[in-house]
Motif scaffolding. Structure first.
Motif, short mmCIF file in Angstrom:
data_model
loop_
_atom_site.label_atom_id
_atom_site.label_comp_id
_atom_site.label_asym_id
_atom_site.label_seq_id
_atom_site.Cartn_x
_atom_site.Cartn_y
_atom_site.Cartn_z
N GLY A 115 1.56 19.37 12.08
CA GLY A 115 2.58 20.03 11.27
C GLY A 115 2.76 19.50 9.86
O GLY A 115 3.74 19.84 9.20
N ILE A 116 1.83 18.66 9.38
CA ILE A 116 1.90 18.16 8.01
C ILE A 116 0.65 18.65 7.28
O ILE A 116 -0.47 18.28 7.64
N GLU A 117 0.86 19.49 6.27
CA GLU A 117 -0.25 19.98 5.47
C GLU A 117 -0.61 18.96 4.40
O GLU A 117 0.18 18.10 4.03
N LYS A 118 -1.84 19.10 3.89
CA LYS A 118 -2.33 18.18 2.87
C LYS A 118 -1.41 18.15 1.65
O LYS A 118 -1.13 17.08 1.09
N ASP A 119 -0.93 19.31 1.23
CA ASP A 119 -0.08 19.39 0.03
C ASP A 119 1.28 18.73 0.24
O ASP A 119 1.96 18.41 -0.74
N ASP A 120 1.70 18.57 1.51
CA ASP A 120 3.02 18.01 1.80
C ASP A 120 2.99 16.50 2.05
O ASP A 120 4.05 15.91 2.25
N GLU A 121 1.83 15.90 2.06
CA GLU A 121 1.72 14.49 2.46
C GLU A 121 2.53 13.57 1.56
O GLU A 121 3.22 12.67 2.03
N THR A 122 2.49 13.82 0.24
CA THR A 122 3.23 12.96 -0.68
C THR A 122 4.73 13.07 -0.45
O THR A 122 5.45 12.06 -0.43
N LEU A 123 5.22 14.30 -0.24
CA LEU A 123 6.65 14.49 0.03
C LEU A 123 7.06 13.81 1.33
O LEU A 123 8.13 13.20 1.42
N VAL A 124 6.22 13.93 2.36
CA VAL A 124 6.53 13.31 3.65
C VAL A 124 6.55 11.79 3.51
O VAL A 124 7.42 11.10 4.05
N GLN A 125 5.60 11.22 2.78
CA GLN A 125 5.58 9.78 2.56
C GLN A 125 6.87 9.31 1.88
O GLN A 125 7.46 8.30 2.28
N GLU A 126 7.31 10.05 0.87
CA GLU A 126 8.53 9.67 0.16
C GLU A 126 9.74 9.77 1.07
O GLU A 126 10.62 8.90 1.05
N LYS A 127 9.81 10.83 1.88
CA LYS A 127 10.96 11.00 2.78
C LYS A 127 10.96 9.91 3.86
O LYS A 127 12.03 9.37 4.20
N ILE A 128 9.79 9.58 4.43
CA ILE A 128 9.72 8.52 5.44
C ILE A 128 10.16 7.19 4.83
O ILE A 128 10.92 6.43 5.45
N THR A 129 9.71 6.91 3.63
CA THR A 129 10.10 5.68 2.96
C THR A 129 11.61 5.61 2.79
O THR A 129 12.25 4.57 3.03
N HIS A 130 12.21 6.73 2.39
CA HIS A 130 13.67 6.77 2.21
C HIS A 130 14.39 6.56 3.55
O HIS A 130 15.36 5.79 3.63
N ILE A 131 13.91 7.23 4.61
CA ILE A 131 14.57 7.13 5.91
C ILE A 131 14.48 5.70 6.46
O ILE A 131 15.47 5.15 6.97
N LEU A 132 13.30 5.09 6.37
CA LEU A 132 13.13 3.74 6.91
C LEU A 132 13.99 2.73 6.15
O LEU A 132 14.48 1.76 6.73
N HIS A 133 14.18 2.96 4.87
CA HIS A 133 15.00 2.05 4.08
C HIS A 133 16.49 2.22 4.36
O HIS A 133 17.26 1.25 4.28
N SER A 134 16.91 3.45 4.68
CA SER A 134 18.34 3.74 4.65
C SER A 134 19.00 3.92 6.00
O SER A 134 20.16 3.55 6.18
N SER A 135 18.31 4.49 6.99
CA SER A 135 19.05 4.93 8.18
C SER A 135 18.30 4.73 9.48
O SER A 135 18.54 5.45 10.44
#
Length: 314
Positions: A115-135
């Motif tokens: 469910g992760i397309e090539k074009d979405d990988e950068t956005l997913v990386q940024e969101k995972i980084t934010h989630i792991l840091h915050s919640s």
């Protein structure tokens, strides 16, 4: 079915004060249910942030270090748990509390996904980084740091693809299931506890021979029943009661049942020894007739896609 596996690597997650009491009678590396639960929680957070197609279908755990918070003083026979510094009560004395076994970890998570397309990988990386840091917590501990997430595509049978992944997690030890040893021992008549202990204890043996001068020569040797770094691991739960309701249960909309931990043997294995990524991936699997809720590495073909990393809470 595609022969390409899509892998998300969360490298070198440092967890502070993780729960080391993985079952009522084992202490050490956290239970597999803690790691699959953390990855499922991460998936749900991503789904709630608009990435609704993401599903994490399997998880591999690589341990780089595990610092168990215990102490053994001079003359002590056993190790003691290092407790937390709780505030003093009004009399200046330590308040009563239940000791909690803790450990500090450095782990990498190898996550199979869809469910992760090539074009979405950068956005997913940024969101995972934010989630792991915050919640996010992992295995009950606080995440202090981690390296940037990475994506891999691994073709079945392509050793170079696997090596590209394993190089990223070395040095480390992948936790794999050795339920086969338990089944073999229990088929020979041992019960579960005896089977586990038989593979964990160190057997000492002495051999006495005569040397060239006719004197006794004693040679001691120590070994275990099987090779490898074998450890007891908690891999799920066994339901003890029927599904129903309980007073003050955490989620009133979800059926409740009392359960006990399922403990089996695992092995820490260096990733450079694996030839297929499936060797280190764990999946949820339910056995409803036997009231078992398990994390398993075998019988993957019997697992239904809709059951993988779904809500299997008890």
């Amino acid at each position: 079915m595609s022969n390409i596996k899509r892998i998300l690597l969360l490298p070198h997650i440092k967890v502070h004060n993780a729960n080391a009491l993985s079952s009522p009678f084992t202490i050490g590396f956290p239970a597999m249910t803690a790691w699959l639960g953390a990855v499922h929680a991460l998936q749900r957070k991503l789904n709630s942030h608009g990435f609704t197609n993401i599903k994490f279908t399997a998880v591999g755990v690589i341990s780089h270090s595990c610092d168990l918070q215990t102490h053994k003083g001079t003359g002590d026979f056993v190790h003691s748990i290092i407790g937390t510094g709780n505030p003093l009560d009004k009399t200046g004395a330590r308040s009563a509390f239940i000791e909690e076994a803790r450990c500090h970890l450095d782990v990498s998570l190898v996550i199979e996904y869809i469910g992760i397309e090539k074009d979405d990988e950068t956005l997913v990386q940024e969101k995972i980084t934010h989630i792991l840091h915050s919640s996010m917590k992992m295995a009950g501990g606080d995440i202090s740091s981690f390296k940037p997430p990475e994506f891999f595509k691994i073709e079945n049978g392509n050793l170079s693809d696997i090596q590209a992944l394993t190089r990223k997690v070395m040095p480390g030890y992948a936790l794999i299931e050795r339920r086969d040893l338990m089944l073999e021992a229990m088929a020979d008549g041992q019960d579960a506890i005896d089977a586990i202990l038989d593979y964990l204890v160190i057997h000492h043996k002495c051999d006495k021979q005569l040397d060239d001068q006719g004197n006794d020569q004693v040679t001691w040797s120590s070994n275990r029943k099987a090779k490898g770094w074998l450890v007891p691991i908690a891999t799920g739960f066994h339901g003890l009661t029927e599904l129903g309701e309980a007073k003050n249960q955490r989620d009133p909309s979800t059926p409740h049942r009392f359960a006990e931990s399922v403990v089996t043997l695992g092995e820490f294995k260096m990733p450079h020894n694996i030839t297929s990524v499936d060797e280190i991936l764990w999946r949820y699997q339910t056995d409803k007739p036997n009231n078992l809720y398990l994390c398993k590495q075998h019988d993957k073909a019997q697992a239904k896609p809709e059951d993988i990393l779904s809500d299997l809470y008890i």
